[in-house]
Scaffold this active site. Sequence first.
Site, short mmCIF file in Angstrom:
data_model
loop_
_atom_site.label_atom_id
_atom_site.label_comp_id
_atom_site.label_asym_id
_atom_site.label_seq_id
_atom_site.Cartn_x
_atom_site.Cartn_y
_atom_site.Cartn_z
N ASP A 35 38.51 9.65 -12.30
CA ASP A 35 38.28 10.15 -13.76
C ASP A 35 37.52 11.28 -14.05
OD1 ASP A 35 35.91 8.73 -12.82
OD2 ASP A 35 35.73 7.52 -14.51
N TYR A 70 32.04 18.20 -6.80
CA TYR A 70 33.04 17.12 -6.23
C TYR A 70 34.43 17.05 -7.18
CZ TYR A 70 35.26 12.28 -5.96
OH TYR A 70 35.84 11.33 -6.24
N1 LIG Z 1 34.51 5.62 -5.16
C1 LIG Z 1 35.06 5.65 -6.40
O1 LIG Z 1 34.55 5.21 -7.27
C2 LIG Z 1 36.26 6.34 -6.58
C3 LIG Z 1 36.69 6.23 -7.74
C4 LIG Z 1 37.87 7.13 -8.19
C5 LIG Z 1 38.67 7.71 -7.07
N2 LIG Z 1 38.01 7.74 -5.74
C6 LIG Z 1 38.74 8.53 -4.71
O2 LIG Z 1 39.16 7.33 -3.73
C7 LIG Z 1 39.08 8.15 -2.38
C8 LIG Z 1 38.40 7.24 -1.39
O3 LIG Z 1 36.94 7.24 -1.92
P1 LIG Z 1 35.76 6.04 -1.30
O4 LIG Z 1 35.00 5.84 -2.32
O5 LIG Z 1 36.74 5.20 -0.56
O6 LIG Z 1 35.09 7.19 -0.30
P2 LIG Z 1 34.56 7.11 1.21
O7 LIG Z 1 33.59 8.17 1.27
O8 LIG Z 1 34.05 5.59 1.23
O9 LIG Z 1 35.78 7.28 2.00
C9 LIG Z 1 36.21 8.58 2.52
C10 LIG Z 1 37.08 8.27 3.79
O10 LIG Z 1 37.75 9.35 4.21
C11 LIG Z 1 37.49 9.84 5.40
N3 LIG Z 1 37.56 11.14 5.77
C12 LIG Z 1 36.87 12.12 5.10
N4 LIG Z 1 37.16 13.51 5.68
C13 LIG Z 1 38.37 13.06 6.31
C14 LIG Z 1 39.18 13.91 6.88
N5 LIG Z 1 38.95 15.06 7.05
N6 LIG Z 1 40.59 13.49 7.63
C15 LIG Z 1 40.49 12.15 7.63
N7 LIG Z 1 39.58 11.24 6.91
C16 LIG Z 1 38.65 11.86 6.49
C17 LIG Z 1 36.00 9.28 5.68
O11 LIG Z 1 35.81 8.97 7.11
C18 LIG Z 1 36.16 7.83 4.87
O12 LIG Z 1 36.75 6.83 5.69
C19 LIG Z 1 38.60 9.64 -2.73
O13 LIG Z 1 39.88 10.53 -2.78
C20 LIG Z 1 38.02 9.48 -3.94
O14 LIG Z 1 37.85 10.81 -4.45
C21 LIG Z 1 36.75 6.83 -5.72
#
Ligand SMILES: NC(=O)c1ccc[n+]([C@@H]2O[C@H](COP(=O)([O-])OP(=O)(O)OC[C@H]3O[C@@H](n4cnc5c(N)ncnc54)[C@H](O)[C@@H]3O)[C@@H](O)[C@H]2O)c1
Length: 334
Positions: A129, A154
Amino acid sequence: MRILITGGSGFIGNHVVRNALLIPGVERVVNLDALTYSGNPENLSDVEDERYRFVHGSINNGDLVSNLIRDEHISVILHLAAESHVDRSINSVQPFIETNVDGTRVLLESVVKSMANDLPIHFVHVSTDEVYGSLEKEDSAFSETTPLNPRNPYAASKAASDMLVQAFINTHNISAIITRCSNNYGPRQYPEKLIPLMTLNALSNNHLPVYGDGMQIRDWIHVEDHANGVLSAMLALYVGKISSGEVFNFGADNEQTNLDIVKEIIVQTGVDESLIQFVQDRPGHDQRYAMNYQKAEQILGWKPEIAWKTGLQETVQWYMNNPEWVESTRQNEF
Ligand SMILES: NC(=O)c1ccc[n+]([C@@H]2O[C@H](COP(=O)([O-])OP(=O)(O)OC[C@H]3O[C@@H](n4cnc5c(N)ncnc54)[C@H](O)[C@@H]3O)[C@@H](O)[C@H]2O)c1
């Protein structure tokens, strides 16, 4: 269905991996994760399913991605890998551009390559969002047609990746959709984020640092609800119920201020309110996010199921009951 999940060892990714393995017809789930500071192998250590494979590697490695797609006969990519913490993006933008923008570019080019070899593939891009910007109190919630207006590095990197996906749909005719979700909470979230940070600080009787006046509002959704939303969108794309290019918002009608959340955690952990410490606000801190997710309800038949009070209680309890997991994150600073 043979699924490649990127970032499956992260917070949301591990819930998506588990739930994907429950879907009838899923033959393979490959998790490609670079195990950065927020990726934790512990998150999936209990998954003993022969259809599951972990690959330690980066989405930025085009040869690795293309070979995986070919060798594993991948038919769907669920793209979650990202740098995900706003505060870190304020200190250093480069990893956000490299992973979120260029990493997405590599995946999209691999999809085009796969199509050129007559191997059709669907792409689900998991976004946020935050790409929509910030709302005033009286504004209506973001819809899928709200113009993108990212206000921190970000959010800008995620908006750029969303736009790359849209450009590849238009120019290369790939089959792709974008999902955008509000703030997630639940088990196994890296403890730099609000809810695990405050819970763990409270449990060790440390200060609870609240940005500014703590009045920033987010629409909090349980990670299981988000994971199921992503998977229902994936299934709809796979069976042709929705077309390439669609965008789906996920939210939970659960607007909470940061301060109210911290106070609720104080109640649940039984610590004293005097632990709250107001600290200098994050620069450019967005005031409010809220999601209109009627489209997901109407087209995907999805809705958030987990009530906030129960979900938060269970989440706080999870961090209390899992000190080994907390310890496994300690080698990294947060
Ligand atoms: N956490 C939230 O509230 C939220 C809300 C909406 C959308 N998102 C989106 O959901 C997705 C996951 O978020 P999250 O909170 O689980 O994040 P997180 O930081 O917990 O997990 C990210 C994962 O991506 C991996 N990663 C990072 N760079 C990488 C690369 N180059 N190659 C392969 N793996 C790689 C990391 O090792 C990690 O396991 C993201 O795209 C984020 O933008 C998150």
